[in-house]
Write a protein that holds these residues in place. Structure first.
Motif, PDB file in Angstrom:
ATOM      1  N   VAL A  21       1.218  -1.612  -0.323  1.00  0.00           N
ATOM      2  CA  VAL A  21       0.119  -0.145   0.172  1.00  0.00           C
ATOM      3  C   VAL A  21       0.883   1.220   0.255  1.00  0.00           C
ATOM      4  O   VAL A  21       2.128   1.250   0.939  1.00  0.00           O
ATOM      5  CB  VAL A  21      -1.058   0.304   1.341  1.00  0.00           C
ATOM      6  CG1 VAL A  21      -2.457   1.266   1.337  1.00  0.00           C
ATOM      7  CG2 VAL A  21      -1.878  -1.488   1.541  1.00  0.00           C
ATOM      8  N   GLY A  22       0.634   2.168  -1.061  1.00  0.00           N
ATOM      9  CA  GLY A  22       1.459   3.584  -1.523  1.00  0.00           C
ATOM     10  C   GLY A  22       2.668   3.140  -2.291  1.00  0.00           C
ATOM     11  O   GLY A  22       3.394   2.471  -2.727  1.00  0.00           O
ATOM     12  N   ALA A  26       9.326   3.887  -1.754  1.00  0.00           N
ATOM     13  CA  ALA A  26       9.489   2.791  -1.384  1.00  0.00           C
ATOM     14  C   ALA A  26       8.782   1.178  -1.896  1.00  0.00           C
ATOM     15  O   ALA A  26       9.135   0.500  -2.128  1.00  0.00           O
ATOM     16  CB  ALA A  26       8.730   3.119   0.088  1.00  0.00           C
ATOM     17  N   GLY A  27       7.058   2.192  -1.562  1.00  0.00           N
ATOM     18  CA  GLY A  27       6.718   1.022  -3.183  1.00  0.00           C
ATOM     19  C   GLY A  27       7.112   0.071  -4.315  1.00  0.00           C
ATOM     20  O   GLY A  27       7.626  -0.848  -3.949  1.00  0.00           O
ATOM     21  N   GLU A  49      -2.412   8.561  -5.835  1.00  0.00           N
ATOM     22  CA  GLU A  49      -2.393   8.967  -7.237  1.00  0.00           C
ATOM     23  C   GLU A  49      -2.895   8.069  -7.991  1.00  0.00           C
ATOM     24  O   GLU A  49      -2.798   7.386  -7.718  1.00  0.00           O
ATOM     25  CB  GLU A  49      -0.481   9.419  -6.850  1.00  0.00           C
ATOM     26  CG  GLU A  49      -0.775   9.939  -5.328  1.00  0.00           C
ATOM     27  CD  GLU A  49       1.173  10.522  -5.743  1.00  0.00           C
ATOM     28  OE1 GLU A  49       1.098  11.624  -6.349  1.00  0.00           O
ATOM     29  OE2 GLU A  49       1.920   9.886  -4.867  1.00  0.00           O
ATOM     30  N   VAL A 123       3.342   4.053   2.361  1.00  0.00           N
ATOM     31  CA  VAL A 123       2.435   5.347   3.135  1.00  0.00           C
ATOM     32  C   VAL A 123       3.261   6.384   3.009  1.00  0.00           C
ATOM     33  O   VAL A 123       2.060   7.746   2.860  1.00  0.00           O
ATOM     34  CB  VAL A 123       1.353   4.972   3.419  1.00  0.00           C
ATOM     35  CG1 VAL A 123       0.047   3.729   3.241  1.00  0.00           C
ATOM     36  CG2 VAL A 123       1.750   4.908   4.946  1.00  0.00           C
ATOM     37  N   GLY A 125       3.854  10.085   3.516  1.00  0.00           N
ATOM     38  CA  GLY A 125       3.175  11.242   4.361  1.00  0.00           C
ATOM     39  C   GLY A 125       2.675  12.078   3.894  1.00  0.00           C
ATOM     40  O   GLY A 125       2.621  11.943   2.122  1.00  0.00           O
ATOM     41  N   ARG A 144       4.449  18.703  -2.059  1.00  0.00           N
ATOM     42  CA  ARG A 144       4.463  17.328  -1.976  1.00  0.00           C
ATOM     43  C   ARG A 144       4.145  16.018  -3.229  1.00  0.00           C
ATOM     44  O   ARG A 144       4.938  15.269  -3.345  1.00  0.00           O
ATOM     45  CB  ARG A 144       3.730  16.240  -0.931  1.00  0.00           C
ATOM     46  CG  ARG A 144       3.941  15.159  -0.608  1.00  0.00           C
ATOM     47  CD  ARG A 144       4.969  14.952   0.615  1.00  0.00           C
ATOM     48  NE  ARG A 144       5.862  13.046   0.626  1.00  0.00           N
ATOM     49  CZ  ARG A 144       6.782  13.002   1.410  1.00  0.00           C
ATOM     50  NH1 ARG A 144       7.847  13.978   1.200  1.00  0.00           N
ATOM     51  NH2 ARG A 144       7.433  12.013   1.342  1.00  0.00           N
ATOM     52  N   HIS A 258       1.742   8.910   7.624  1.00  0.00           N
ATOM     53  CA  HIS A 258       0.158   8.236   7.022  1.00  0.00           C
ATOM     54  C   HIS A 258       0.810   7.448   8.696  1.00  0.00           C
ATOM     55  O   HIS A 258       1.378   6.263   7.763  1.00  0.00           O
ATOM     56  CB  HIS A 258       0.132   8.034   6.228  1.00  0.00           C
ATOM     57  CG  HIS A 258      -0.341   8.584   5.033  1.00  0.00           C
ATOM     58  ND1 HIS A 258      -1.027   9.726   5.311  1.00  0.00           N
ATOM     59  CD2 HIS A 258       0.546   9.699   4.114  1.00  0.00           C
ATOM     60  CE1 HIS A 258      -1.427  10.927   4.224  1.00  0.00           C
ATOM     61  NE2 HIS A 258      -0.905  10.893   3.289  1.00  0.00           N
ATOM     62  N   GLY A 291      10.291   3.247   4.322  1.00  0.00           N
ATOM     63  CA  GLY A 291       9.876   4.911   3.893  1.00  0.00           C
ATOM     64  C   GLY A 291       9.696   6.022   4.954  1.00  0.00           C
ATOM     65  O   GLY A 291       9.717   5.510   5.654  1.00  0.00           O
ATOM     66  N   ALA A 311      14.432   5.147   1.651  1.00  0.00           N
ATOM     67  CA  ALA A 311      12.983   4.838   1.535  1.00  0.00           C
ATOM     68  C   ALA A 311      13.927   3.037   0.544  1.00  0.00           C
ATOM     69  O   ALA A 311      13.009   2.221   0.717  1.00  0.00           O
ATOM     70  CB  ALA A 311      11.649   5.531   0.600  1.00  0.00           C
ATOM     71  N   PHE A 335      22.373  11.273   1.350  1.00  0.00           N
ATOM     72  CA  PHE A 335      21.709  12.757   0.838  1.00  0.00           C
ATOM     73  C   PHE A 335      22.012  13.794  -0.114  1.00  0.00           C
ATOM     74  O   PHE A 335      22.650  13.853   0.347  1.00  0.00           O
ATOM     75  CB  PHE A 335      20.954  13.038   2.416  1.00  0.00           C
ATOM     76  CG  PHE A 335      19.387  14.344   2.232  1.00  0.00           C
ATOM     77  CD1 PHE A 335      17.789  13.329   2.097  1.00  0.00           C
ATOM     78  CD2 PHE A 335      19.634  15.400   2.079  1.00  0.00           C
ATOM     79  CE1 PHE A 335      17.185  14.446   1.698  1.00  0.00           C
ATOM     80  CE2 PHE A 335      18.877  16.121   1.643  1.00  0.00           C
ATOM     81  CZ  PHE A 335      17.728  15.970   2.035  1.00  0.00           C
ATOM     82  N   TRP A 336      20.597  13.912  -0.838  1.00  0.00           N
ATOM     83  CA  TRP A 336      21.536  14.991  -1.785  1.00  0.00           C
ATOM     84  C   TRP A 336      19.944  16.570  -1.588  1.00  0.00           C
ATOM     85  O   TRP A 336      19.148  16.322  -1.179  1.00  0.00           O
ATOM     86  CB  TRP A 336      21.463  14.806  -3.100  1.00  0.00           C
ATOM     87  CG  TRP A 336      20.686  14.851  -3.846  1.00  0.00           C
ATOM     88  CD1 TRP A 336      19.777  15.632  -4.268  1.00  0.00           C
ATOM     89  CD2 TRP A 336      19.978  14.138  -3.687  1.00  0.00           C
ATOM     90  NE1 TRP A 336      19.112  15.286  -5.323  1.00  0.00           N
ATOM     91  CE2 TRP A 336      18.564  14.140  -5.386  1.00  0.00           C
ATOM     92  CE3 TRP A 336      19.262  12.057  -3.098  1.00  0.00           C
ATOM     93  CZ2 TRP A 336      17.521  12.969  -5.116  1.00  0.00           C
ATOM     94  CZ3 TRP A 336      18.663  11.236  -3.445  1.00  0.00           C
ATOM     95  CH2 TRP A 336      17.460  12.303  -4.281  1.00  0.00           C
ATOM     96  N   SER A 337      20.674  18.013  -1.604  1.00  0.00           N
ATOM     97  CA  SER A 337      19.459  18.477  -2.072  1.00  0.00           C
ATOM     98  C   SER A 337      20.584  19.935  -2.718  1.00  0.00           C
ATOM     99  O   SER A 337      21.810  20.351  -2.232  1.00  0.00           O
ATOM    100  CB  SER A 337      19.529  19.581  -0.577  1.00  0.00           C
ATOM    101  OG  SER A 337      18.751  20.627  -0.604  1.00  0.00           O
TER     102      SER A 337
END
Ligand code: FAD
Length: 420
Positions: A21-22, A26-27, A49, A123, A125, A144, A258, A291, A311, A335-337
């Motif tokens: 679910v999701g 991650a899913g 979605e 799921v 958030g 999001r 979630h 995730g 995730a 991580f990156w930004s």
């Protein structure tokens, strides 16, 4: 070869395989990893979605600036899932789940029922809402999903002034995009430094100066207390009594995981997420989770990490748990930004550091901060310094370290410290 167990409970034989679910980072990873592990059972990936799983990171970067299209952010094509016999069901919000033994059924808001032998919750958030008067006015955005990004992108194009609430990654990435588009950008942050939840002060200070140098107005230690406008927002009231005119507001003040379905199932929720162990197991046997919706219970306590790498790593571990095989080795978090031309890459977790060594000069906008605890290297934040980032990530993966003096000497290549 994975032996998949099918269950008979009373007269019901569960032969419905795994329900995930999701349907996002991650899913999609969990489904793919299950097939990679040799699972032959049906796999259903159901998501609320209307799109196939897509990448969110570009939504505040290349997609927001118009450099990539919606098709280009898809994680995989439709044929990828078809070839692997992964049934992706879009547009179905699961609102209730009943577990019978280790299997059960999930029912969507549109009345569709999905039976399963094993269940995974991926799921994610939803953005935390800002509860101030006027926050429901038009042109107040959150970011999001794809529709959020499309609406924000269109609105930024038409705006002169952009006000961003929250100096975290998403807010600052969007600020950099809007600034590069020639908009007047103000970032309002309640805390006394930027990206305070994830970054050490030295990196926060660097980003504060760098954004200001580029023309972004950053206000620290300031709360938004209200918004005004006639239908759409036209000004924002601040805790210092001032008010700022604006054409739009983007609120980026964090994520609420979630946890509703987990709570419904009596699964432990703590620290704002579904509690999992390093194998992705929840407190309920046979239900795994991965995730952004999770809180990891690890040796150092409870930890929430919202990142693509997390995730993926958790989904791989959860897939192995469902398949009954040993999980992959523990991954070093990364991580990156991308904030305009500033490429931040981090590896490891700097929380709890007692020493930081700078490598290179922040004024050159190309440097790294290496974090130590009890003399051991634990993390790096690299800004426009991909080689140092990659070397330290490999060093951490190989459980190595770098002496402090060597870390500070940017003429020494860090890769020599990667353990064989
Ligand atoms: C704008 C933006 C920029 C980002 N940039 C970066 C970055 O630069 N680097 C990085 O590492 N990370 C970044 N992230 C974070 C990264 O995208 C997330 O960590 C990642 O998407 C987490 O994936 P997930 O599958 O756990 O959760 P999500 O992506 O949130 O997916 C969860 C899915 O589950 C669905 N769902 C929830 N409940 C139900 C239900 N009851 N029934 C059916 N479906 C349900 C949701 O609709 C959603 O599609 C960014 C995120 C955003 C929003």
């Amino acid at each position: 070869m994975v032996q998949w167990s099918y269950q008979r409970i009373g007269d019901v034989v569960f032969s419905d395989g795994v329900l995930i679910v999701g349907a996002s980072q991650a899913g999609a990873q969990l489904a793919t990893s299950l097939r990679d592990l040799g699972a032959l059972c049906p796999i259903t990936l159901v998501g609320a979605e209307p799109h196939l799983p897509y990448q969110r990171p570009p939504l505040s970067k290349a997609f927001l600036s118009g450099k990539v299209s919606a098709d280009e952010v898809l994680l995989r094509s439709a044929s990828y899932y078809t070839e692997r016999d992964i049934d992706v069901v879009t547009g179905q919000w699961i609102e209730s789940i009943e577990v019978i033994g280790s299997g059960g059924t999930a029912t969507s808001a549109r009345g569709r029922t999905f039976a399963f032998d094993q269940l995974a919750l991926t799921v994610g958030g939803t953005p935390r809402r800002l509860h101030v008067p006027g926050a429901d006015l038009g042109n107040v955005f959150y970011l999001r999903d794809l529709p959020d990004a499309i609406a924000l992108r269109d609105s930024i194009s038409a705006a002169d002034r952009v006000l961003i609430v929250g100096g975290g990654f998403i807010g600052l990435e969007a600020a950099a995009v809007a600034n590069a588009m020639g908009k007047q950008v103000v970032v309002v942050e309640a805390l006394d430094r930027l990206m305070a939840r994830a970054m050490a002060p030295v990196v926060s200070d660097f980003y504060l100066d760098a954004h200001r140098r580029r023309g972004v107005c950053v206000m620290l230690g300031t709360d938004v207390v209200g918004m005004s406008g006639n239908g759409t927002v036209s000004s924002v009231e601040l805790s210092d009594g001032s008010s700022l005119p604006t054409d739009l507001v983007l609120v980026g003040v964090g994520l609420a995981a979630h946890t509703e379905l987990a709570e419904q199932l009596g699964i432990e929720v703590s620290g704002g997420g579904i509690v999992v162990d390093e194998q992705g197991r929840t407190s309920r046997t046979a239900v795994v989770s991965a995730g952004d919706c999770t809180t990891l219970r690890a040796a150092g306590g409870l930890r929430r990490i919202e990142s693509v790498a997390n995730a993926i790593a958790q989904a791989r571990a959860a897939a192995a748990t469902l398949a009954g095989v040993p999980g992959p080795p523990l991954a070093v978090p990364w991580f990156w930004s991308d904030q305009g031309d500033l490429k931040l890459q981090t590896a490891g977790l700097s929380a709890g550091f007692d020493d930081v060594v700078l490598r290179g000069n922040p004024e050159s906008e190309r440097f790294a901060a290496l974090y130590y605890r009890h003399g051991e290297l634990i993390a790096i934040d690299a800004i426009n310094a991909p080689r140092d980032y990659m070397a330290v990530r490999k060093i951490l993966e190989s459980r190595g370290s770098v002496p402090r003096e060597a870390a500070a000497d940017s003429t020494l290549a860090l890769k020599s410290f990667i353990r064989a």
